[in-house]
Design a protein around this motif. Structure first.
Motif, PDB file in Angstrom:
ATOM      1  N   LEU A   1       0.959  -1.164  -0.040  1.00  0.00           N
ATOM      2  CA  LEU A   1      -0.057  -0.041   0.063  1.00  0.00           C
ATOM      3  C   LEU A   1       0.821   1.244   0.123  1.00  0.00           C
ATOM      4  O   LEU A   1       0.593   2.044  -0.734  1.00  0.00           O
ATOM      5  CB  LEU A   1      -0.948   0.046   1.194  1.00  0.00           C
ATOM      6  N   ALA A   2       2.016   1.286   0.878  1.00  0.00           N
ATOM      7  CA  ALA A   2       2.983   2.499   0.801  1.00  0.00           C
ATOM      8  C   ALA A   2       3.405   2.676  -0.423  1.00  0.00           C
ATOM      9  O   ALA A   2       3.549   3.739  -1.125  1.00  0.00           O
ATOM     10  CB  ALA A   2       3.919   2.244   2.076  1.00  0.00           C
ATOM     11  N   HIS A   3       3.908   1.510  -1.211  1.00  0.00           N
ATOM     12  CA  HIS A   3       4.344   1.535  -2.532  1.00  0.00           C
ATOM     13  C   HIS A   3       3.564   2.288  -3.488  1.00  0.00           C
ATOM     14  O   HIS A   3       4.076   3.077  -4.279  1.00  0.00           O
ATOM     15  CB  HIS A   3       4.695   0.230  -3.073  1.00  0.00           C
ATOM     16  N   HIS A   4       2.225   1.942  -3.527  1.00  0.00           N
ATOM     17  CA  HIS A   4       1.329   2.454  -4.334  1.00  0.00           C
ATOM     18  C   HIS A   4       0.924   3.808  -4.090  1.00  0.00           C
ATOM     19  O   HIS A   4       1.120   4.667  -5.225  1.00  0.00           O
ATOM     20  CB  HIS A   4      -0.069   1.588  -4.485  1.00  0.00           C
ATOM     21  N   TYR A   5       0.895   4.339  -3.023  1.00  0.00           N
ATOM     22  CA  TYR A   5       0.611   5.836  -2.790  1.00  0.00           C
ATOM     23  C   TYR A   5       1.991   6.413  -3.257  1.00  0.00           C
ATOM     24  O   TYR A   5       1.632   7.460  -3.718  1.00  0.00           O
ATOM     25  CB  TYR A   5       0.493   6.056  -1.225  1.00  0.00           C
ATOM     26  N   ARG A   6       3.205   6.225  -2.761  1.00  0.00           N
ATOM     27  CA  ARG A   6       4.306   6.795  -3.514  1.00  0.00           C
ATOM     28  C   ARG A   6       4.163   6.882  -4.836  1.00  0.00           C
ATOM     29  O   ARG A   6       4.457   8.027  -5.397  1.00  0.00           O
ATOM     30  CB  ARG A   6       5.664   6.147  -2.856  1.00  0.00           C
ATOM     31  N   GLN A   7       4.205   5.699  -5.529  1.00  0.00           N
ATOM     32  CA  GLN A   7       4.046   5.921  -7.141  1.00  0.00           C
ATOM     33  C   GLN A   7       2.939   6.799  -7.576  1.00  0.00           C
ATOM     34  O   GLN A   7       3.025   7.429  -8.660  1.00  0.00           O
ATOM     35  CB  GLN A   7       3.780   4.399  -7.659  1.00  0.00           C
TER      36      GLN A   7
ATOM     37  N   ILE B   1       1.879  11.856  -1.086  1.00  0.00           N
ATOM     38  CA  ILE B   1       3.002  11.716  -0.243  1.00  0.00           C
ATOM     39  C   ILE B   1       2.668  11.364   1.400  1.00  0.00           C
ATOM     40  O   ILE B   1       3.155  10.928   2.068  1.00  0.00           O
ATOM     41  CB  ILE B   1       3.750  13.235  -0.096  1.00  0.00           C
ATOM     42  N   ALA B   2       1.470  12.162   1.760  1.00  0.00           N
ATOM     43  CA  ALA B   2       1.169  12.082   2.950  1.00  0.00           C
ATOM     44  C   ALA B   2       0.523  10.389   3.236  1.00  0.00           C
ATOM     45  O   ALA B   2       0.946  10.079   4.510  1.00  0.00           O
ATOM     46  CB  ALA B   2      -0.270  13.063   3.172  1.00  0.00           C
ATOM     47  N   ASN B   3      -0.409   9.944   2.596  1.00  0.00           N
ATOM     48  CA  ASN B   3      -0.367   8.626   2.614  1.00  0.00           C
ATOM     49  C   ASN B   3       0.731   7.641   2.461  1.00  0.00           C
ATOM     50  O   ASN B   3       0.821   6.412   3.257  1.00  0.00           O
ATOM     51  CB  ASN B   3      -1.603   8.173   1.757  1.00  0.00           C
ATOM     52  N   TRP B   4       1.604   8.284   1.917  1.00  0.00           N
ATOM     53  CA  TRP B   4       2.870   7.251   1.688  1.00  0.00           C
ATOM     54  C   TRP B   4       3.593   7.162   2.741  1.00  0.00           C
ATOM     55  O   TRP B   4       4.063   6.089   3.345  1.00  0.00           O
ATOM     56  CB  TRP B   4       3.812   7.835   0.524  1.00  0.00           C
ATOM     57  N   VAL B   5       3.753   8.312   3.597  1.00  0.00           N
ATOM     58  CA  VAL B   5       4.680   8.311   4.868  1.00  0.00           C
ATOM     59  C   VAL B   5       3.764   7.720   5.911  1.00  0.00           C
ATOM     60  O   VAL B   5       4.545   6.781   6.584  1.00  0.00           O
ATOM     61  CB  VAL B   5       4.779   9.667   5.290  1.00  0.00           C
ATOM     62  N   SER B   6       2.576   7.749   5.941  1.00  0.00           N
ATOM     63  CA  SER B   6       1.971   7.105   7.076  1.00  0.00           C
ATOM     64  C   SER B   6       1.818   5.551   7.036  1.00  0.00           C
ATOM     65  O   SER B   6       2.011   4.945   7.877  1.00  0.00           O
ATOM     66  CB  SER B   6       0.411   7.661   7.382  1.00  0.00           C
ATOM     67  N   ARG B   7       1.724   5.409   5.681  1.00  0.00           N
ATOM     68  CA  ARG B   7       1.671   3.796   5.451  1.00  0.00           C
ATOM     69  C   ARG B   7       3.161   3.171   5.374  1.00  0.00           C
ATOM     70  O   ARG B   7       3.306   1.977   5.688  1.00  0.00           O
ATOM     71  CB  ARG B   7       1.023   3.464   3.952  1.00  0.00           C
ATOM     72  N   THR B   8       4.101   3.949   5.254  1.00  0.00           N
ATOM     73  CA  THR B   8       5.575   3.549   5.383  1.00  0.00           C
ATOM     74  C   THR B   8       5.806   3.272   6.740  1.00  0.00           C
ATOM     75  O   THR B   8       6.518   2.185   7.159  1.00  0.00           O
ATOM     76  CB  THR B   8       6.726   4.551   4.729  1.00  0.00           C
TER      77      THR B   8
END
Length: 949
Positions: free
Chosen positions: A390-396, A400-407
């Protein structure tokens, strides 16, 4: 006389041939039984072409004519292209049969102008159908004249209609003396269609036909292929498994990946495969196939590549954005074209990770972002979502906000399930991303340092943490905690102890207002095995850590951190105060955090006790640690326990699986060399015991390089090097090596770690004529270990006194005591060598009973360890002390006696009289008598003639 023609035959194989022996044998069986038909079916790159090339080299085909042709993927193929190509080069064959050919063969003149002078005149022309029939008959008659002949057609799926009809004609009915072999990809045919030759295949008998479906290679075969391509004897199982996963075992993809790998010059380790770029040929091939299949198929395949996991038809519809009806049709075409595969019931994916990457790079960036956004939306609503995906999909997708929280969630989840490697990968990848906001970077940096300190890190992890500290992003508490964890990582795994200690000292200074964290840092500087700072400085750090921890309100975990390191310090110095404290140490705790610190305590204390000779206790503590961490193990701690166990196994004679276990640990250590130090030292000790001095030297060099600042290991390495030098009679090297090692022992102020070194140093000084230095060292050692609880040191002290004893009776008594002490530890190999020394002393005293008893004990110990050469030596030496036979001594006349034969064998092996005397426990004068009698009996004039005999 046979021949092989065709362009394919001229290309040499690019790799070893592996995994197809049964298929090759079956193909050869059919090829020599014309009329015959063999069909070779398999996906692109699976090895069809290589298989038929290998067929040409089979001895069964010697003397047979083999003609090779290949169909080309042309938009408008030439009529009968592959057949014309394979016949064009048959002039030598044609010249031998030119006068016997049927007139109909002249119909080939327009197709084969190069052969026209050898062909009959062209028959009168008719309509198109008649001309076509003439060509078919002409080819049949020409091949029959060449027969027996084997025709190989590669890539049949690209054949033009004329070629397909011609081949069908040749096999219906089969042409006499013709064996036809055709290789093709089934997926290249339309859905439900089959090869033009499958009908003919069904008409022939089982003895004259075969259908081979080639599968991808198994992981073991991938390893063999990789070793051949890389020019090594073998590759590790981990590397082979990773390569198999990355390529799905398809030989073409394996060859392309390893071509890139060779150009990188990397070592064959599994993690190095991540650095390999997508092979250009694979990328271009995939792009070409998608263009041919059309935009709808490409959209579905793009969606599958973005999802990067087996996906349902509904998943592909959501991510691709296509209507369900079009998705169904496109999915069918993608499956038929072998671009997608059904990997589970109703779930579809690309064949292997490289194929997915090749597709992914071909997707335009705006479209890729949309696909990832849809994938994130799809997966976020599922209860079984995988945080890292999920973090990967948000980053791609650029969120950014969802990417950080999911990371953060992904790293925490990986840590919870004890997947430290994944947590490190997630955190390092995020911290390397320039889009990461500073506040988030500080949060992730602290998490990375925590995971790195307990997992098995990589060099990149160290570099990333250093960069974060250097660029000023971290301040205050975050900087202090990262420094502590980096320091622990440098000390525990990277073997850079002084550097790590410096980081922790700076952290303690940084954290003056955070006593809990400062106490953890100070406690890390207490462990005695790290570095060459004196033990007194580590007791000072223990005092500081204790004071800092006392200033913190109730914190059971912190209290256990400090107490665990106190116990390790006491254990490492042989302090008698350890035993009651260890007995009171809890064996478990309700708190997971305290339980983890207890596991660390038992592991570290076990490791320290193993250095001082408490082997049974050390083993039991390691087992307690392992039990405590059974559910949530710490990779670094697990590796430490394994290494300590190997060290104990080497000393106590438990050698059954040691070589394999040590090799596995060395592989597991990866880029952190100090994690392999115990395994390397254990291998060195066992190699020395087995008499393999060269291997022992190599392992000692590796152990020294792996952990140059781990004090007890370096002292042990120095002791072994002194012993090796003495075994090679290099007294100067032994004495100098002992001097240098003793300087370090004195600087460390911990003599209990010198139990191996001091006896070897005393022997070196005695042989160098430095008797006063030997006596002084013995006194210094006795004072240094006085009052300690260190069984190995106690045994060494007795042995040293035996070496120095002026009275032979005292020496014998000392050897017997030392042998008993080493056997009790147990150190069976050392005990055996001391028993031999006792036997020598007993012989000098004229005590045959004690000599026989000591030699018998040595034989038993050596034999139990598998040291047969040493056991045989002692067995031979003991014969002279056994009771004589009642019938009296046997005379040998002109024949060699057993003792004379022993002496002759040793002379032939290049031994001097002195060396023979030492080995057989004889005087040099006695050896001279044996040599003289043997020369007289054998009628030889010199010792050199023994070697010729």
């Amino acid at each position: 006389m046979g021949m092989t023609v065709g362009l394919s035959a001229a290309r040499p194989p690019r790799s070893v041939f592996v995994g197809r022996d049964a298929e090759l044998a079956e193909l050869a069986r059919v090829a020599v039984r014309p009329p015959a038909l063999a069909l070779v079916e398999g996906e692109a790159g699976v090895g069809k072409t290589r298989l038929v090339r290998e067929l040409v080299r089979r001895p069964e085909l010697a003397g047979r004519t083999v003609l090779l042709g290949c169909c080309q993927p042309m938009r408008e193929p030439f009529p009968y292209g592959p057949v014309v190509d394979l016949l064009r080069d048959t002039a030598p064959l044609l010249s031998r049969v030119a006068g016997t050919l049927s007139p109909i063969v002249g119909a080939l003149r327009p197709l084969l102008p190069e052969l026209a002078p050898l062909l009959p005149p062209e028959p009168p022309r008719g309509d198109a159908a008649a001309e076509r029939h003439k060509v078919f008959r002409a080819v049949r008659d020409l091949l029959a004249a060449y027969g027996p002949v084997i025709v190989v057609i590669d890539d049949l799926h690209w054949a033009d209609e004329g070629t397909q009809d011609l081949l069908r004609f040749l096999m219906s009915p089969p042409t006499a003396n013709l064996a036809l072999i055709a290789a093709y990809r089934r997926e290249a045919y339309a859905a439900g269609a089959s090869s033009v030759l499958e009908a003919a295949h069904r008409l022939l008998s089982d003895d004259n036909t075969t259908l081979l479906r080639l599968r991808p290679l198994a992981a073991t075969d991938v390893g063999v292929l990789a070793a051949g391509l890389l020019g090594t004897r073998e590759v590790g199982q981990d590397f082979a498994a990773a390569l198999h996963h990355r390529t799905a075992g398809i030989p073409f993809v394996i060859e392309e990946v390893l071509r890139e790998f060779r150009e990188m010059g990397a070592e064959p380790r599994s993690h190095a495969l991540d650095l390999v770029d997508i092979p250009v040929l694979l990328r271009d091939t995939m792009a070409d196939r998608l263009r041919r299949l059309g935009p709808a198929v490409a959209a579905v395949v793009h969606a599958a590549a973005v999802l990067d996991a087996p996906a349902t038809e509904d998943d592909l519809a959501v991510v691709s954005g296509l209507p369900p009806g079009r998705v169904a049709r496109a999915l069918t075409d993608a499956l038929t074209g072998a671009v997608l595969f059904e990997v589970d019931t109703g779930r579809y994916a690309l064949r292997h990770p490289l194929a997915r990457q090749a597709v992914d790079v071909s997707i335009p960036s705006p479209q890729r972002r949309k696909l990832h956004a849809r994938a994130a939306e799809l997966l976020a609503g599922r209860p079984d979502r995988v945080p890292v995906r999920l973090a990967h999909h948000y980053r791609q997708a650029g969120d950014i906000a969802n990417w950080v929280s999911r990371t953060v969630a992904a790293a925490d989840h990986a840590t919870e399930v004890s997947d430290a490697a994944l947590a490190l990968q997630v955190l390092e990848t995020a911290l390397a991303d320039t889009a990461l906001p500073p506040r988030a970077a500080r949060t992730l940096a602290v998490r990375l340092s925590r995971v790195a300190a307990t997992g098995i890190a990589r060099v990149s992890t160290v570099d990333r943490l250093r960069e974060l500290l250097r660029d000023g992003l971290l301040t205050g508490t975050a900087r202090g905690e990262v420094r502590i964890n980096l320091g622990r990582l440098l000390m525990n795994q990277a073997g850079r102890v002084e550097e790590g200690q410096g980081e922790i000292e700076m952290a303690v200074h940084d954290l003056a207002d955070r006593p809990a964290l400062a106490a953890r840092g100070a406690a890390a500087l207490v462990l005695p095995t790290f570095g060459w700072r004196p033990i007194s400085s580590q007791f000072a750090w223990l005092e500081k850590a204790t004071k800092l921890a006392a200033a913190v309100p109730r914190d059971d975990e912190l209290a256990m951190v400090v107490h665990a390191n106190r116990l390790s310090l006491l254990a490492g110095t042989g302090d008698p105060r350890l035993r009651p404290l260890l007995d009171r140490l809890p064996r478990s705790s309700r708190s997971p955090r305290v339980r983890r610190q207890l596991a660390r305590a038992f592991s570290n204390v076990g490791d320290s006790l193993a250095w001082t000779g408490h082997y049974p206790t050390a083993r039991s503590l390691l087992q307690i640690s392992s039990t405590l961490m059974a559910e949530t193990d710490v990779p670094y701690l697990s590796t430490l326990r394994t290494g300590t166990g190997l060290r104990i196994d080497a000393l106590t004679g438990n050698w059954g699986t040691l070589d394999a276990d040590a090799a596995h640990l060395i592989e597991q250590a990866g880029e952190m060399p100090s994690l392999a130090m115990d395994a390397l030292l254990a291998l060195a000790w066992v190699a020395m015991a087995r008499g393999d001095r060269d291997a022992a030297g190599r392992y000692l060099d590796s152990a020294h390089a792996a952990a140059q600042e781990t004090a007890p290991l370096q002292i042990a390495v120095s002791a072994a090097r002194v012993a090796l030098a003495l075994a090679r009679s290099d007294v100067a090297a032994a004495a100098v090596g002992a001097d240098r090692a003793l300087i370090r022992v004195r600087a460390k102020e911990n003599w209990v770690w010198a139990a191996d070194l001091v006896p070897q140093a005393v022997r070196a000084f005695q042989r160098a004529g430095r008797d006063a230095d030997a006596v002084s060292l013995a006194d210094e050692y006795a004072a240094g270990v006085a009052g300690t609880d260190a069984p190995a040191a106690a045994a060494a002290e007795v042995l040293v006194r035996a070496y120095l004893a002026a009275d032979p009776a005292q020496a014998l008594d000392g050897y017997l005591q030392a042998a008993a002490a080493y056997a009790a530890l147990p150190q069976p190999h050392t005990a055996a060598t001391v028993h031999e020394a006792a036997a020598t002393a007993a012989i000098a005293l004229g005590d045959p009973a004690t000599a026989l008893s000591s030699l018998t004990a040595a034989v038993e110990a050596y034999a139990a360890l598998g040291c047969t050469r040493d056991a045989d030596r002692c067995r031979r030496a003991s014969r002279r002390f056994r009771p004589a036979r009642p019938r009296g001594r046997k005379g040998y006349g002109d024949e060699l006696s057993p003792r004379e034969r022993e002496v002759v064998d040793l002379v032939a092996a290049g031994r001097t009289n002195r060396q023979i005397a030492d080995e057989l426990f004889l005087s040099p004068r006695t050896v001279e008598h044996h040599v003289a009698r043997a020369m007289r009996k054998l009628n030889v004039a010199s010792r050199a003639e023994f070697e010729r005999d």
